[in-house]
Motif scaffolding. Structure first.
Motif, PDB file in Angstrom:
ATOM      1  N   ILE A 120      -0.343   5.206   6.828  1.00  0.00           N
ATOM      2  CA  ILE A 120      -0.662   3.879   6.280  1.00  0.00           C
ATOM      3  C   ILE A 120      -1.845   3.278   7.026  1.00  0.00           C
ATOM      4  O   ILE A 120      -2.755   2.716   6.417  1.00  0.00           O
ATOM      5  N   ASP A 121      -1.858   3.428   8.344  1.00  0.00           N
ATOM      6  CA  ASP A 121      -2.982   2.937   9.141  1.00  0.00           C
ATOM      7  C   ASP A 121      -4.276   3.647   8.738  1.00  0.00           C
ATOM      8  O   ASP A 121      -5.332   3.014   8.647  1.00  0.00           O
ATOM      9  N   HIS A 122      -4.182   4.928   8.485  1.00  0.00           N
ATOM     10  CA  HIS A 122      -5.343   5.686   8.021  1.00  0.00           C
ATOM     11  C   HIS A 122      -5.893   5.095   6.721  1.00  0.00           C
ATOM     12  O   HIS A 122      -7.107   4.933   6.556  1.00  0.00           O
ATOM     13  N   MET A 176       0.847  -1.176   0.000  1.00  0.00           N
ATOM     14  CA  MET A 176       0.000   0.000   0.000  1.00  0.00           C
ATOM     15  C   MET A 176       0.889   1.235   0.000  1.00  0.00           C
ATOM     16  O   MET A 176       1.904   1.284   0.684  1.00  0.00           O
ATOM     17  N   PHE A 177       0.490   2.215  -0.787  1.00  0.00           N
ATOM     18  CA  PHE A 177       1.249   3.459  -0.905  1.00  0.00           C
ATOM     19  C   PHE A 177       0.373   4.639  -0.491  1.00  0.00           C
ATOM     20  O   PHE A 177      -0.841   4.533  -0.436  1.00  0.00           O
ATOM     21  N   LEU A 178       1.015   5.774  -0.230  1.00  0.00           N
ATOM     22  CA  LEU A 178       0.284   6.949   0.246  1.00  0.00           C
ATOM     23  C   LEU A 178      -0.540   7.622  -0.848  1.00  0.00           C
ATOM     24  O   LEU A 178      -1.388   8.457  -0.529  1.00  0.00           O
ATOM     25  N   GLN A 205      -3.171  16.742  10.710  1.00  0.00           N
ATOM     26  CA  GLN A 205      -2.656  15.559  10.025  1.00  0.00           C
ATOM     27  C   GLN A 205      -3.198  15.474   8.601  1.00  0.00           C
ATOM     28  O   GLN A 205      -2.469  15.105   7.683  1.00  0.00           O
ATOM     29  N   ALA A 206      -4.459  15.823   8.407  1.00  0.00           N
ATOM     30  CA  ALA A 206      -5.053  15.798   7.070  1.00  0.00           C
ATOM     31  C   ALA A 206      -4.428  16.868   6.173  1.00  0.00           C
ATOM     32  O   ALA A 206      -4.164  16.619   4.987  1.00  0.00           O
TER      33      ALA A 206
END
Length: 168
Positions: free
Chosen positions: A49-51, A1-3, A62-63
């Motif tokens: 990544i958890d998000h 998984m990537f951002l 953070q967003a």
């Protein structure tokens, strides 16, 4: 998984629609390994990544930071993909037909890299301005200990009782 996703990449930067999915995946992995994880620190990277994996909520700060990170990520992927002009085979180097000259590619890559570096600077400034909102980035060890400068090795080498030296 990537951002970011491939769709985000193509909507944000000028990447050929004809790039192979494997080339894009390799560029995503390289950018993650060499730029993103180092920039964010593993705990902050893991938060994003958890998000993405678990749909965990992000704070407003953070967003906001995540939007900047996505732009930086896309620019660095574009930078990585622009270098892919040559194919190396057992018969030697083969240049893609219709590829831009290496000088044009260097200029364009430098432009993209300059934009990416500006975004990286914005990310770091945002983190610095909002320290309290990013405990994953600013650990106690980072805030209490300042990096120390270590002495470098001299290029001068002494041989036999320091009578002769080699170096500059």
């Amino acid at each position: 998984m990537f951002l970011i996703t491939e769709q985000y990449l193509k909507s944000r930067v000028n990447v050929s629609l004809h790039k192979e999915a494997t080339d894009i995946k390799i560029a995503f992995q390289n950018v993650t390994d060499f730029y993103i994880q180092d920039l964010l620190s593993i705990p902050l990277y893991d938060l994003y990544i958890d998000h993405l994996k678990n749909n965990t909520p992000l704070t407003v700060k953070q967003a906001e930071l995540y939007e900047k990170i996505k732009v930086y990520f896309a620019l660095m992927v574009q930078h990585e993909l622009m270098f892919n002009l040559f194919e190396i085979t057992n018969k030697g180097n083969q240049e893609d037909a219709g590829a831009a000259s290496i000088d044009v590619v260097k200029i364009k890559r430098n432009e993209v890299y300059s934009k990416a570096e500006q975004m990286k600077s914005n990310i770091l400034a945002y983190l610095e301005k909002n320290k309290a909102d990013f405990p994953q980035y600013f650990t106690n060890e980072m805030t209490e200990k300042k990096p120390t400068i270590t002495a470098s090795h001299s290029p001068v080498v002494f041989i036999e009782d320091r009578k002769y030296w080699i170096g500059g």
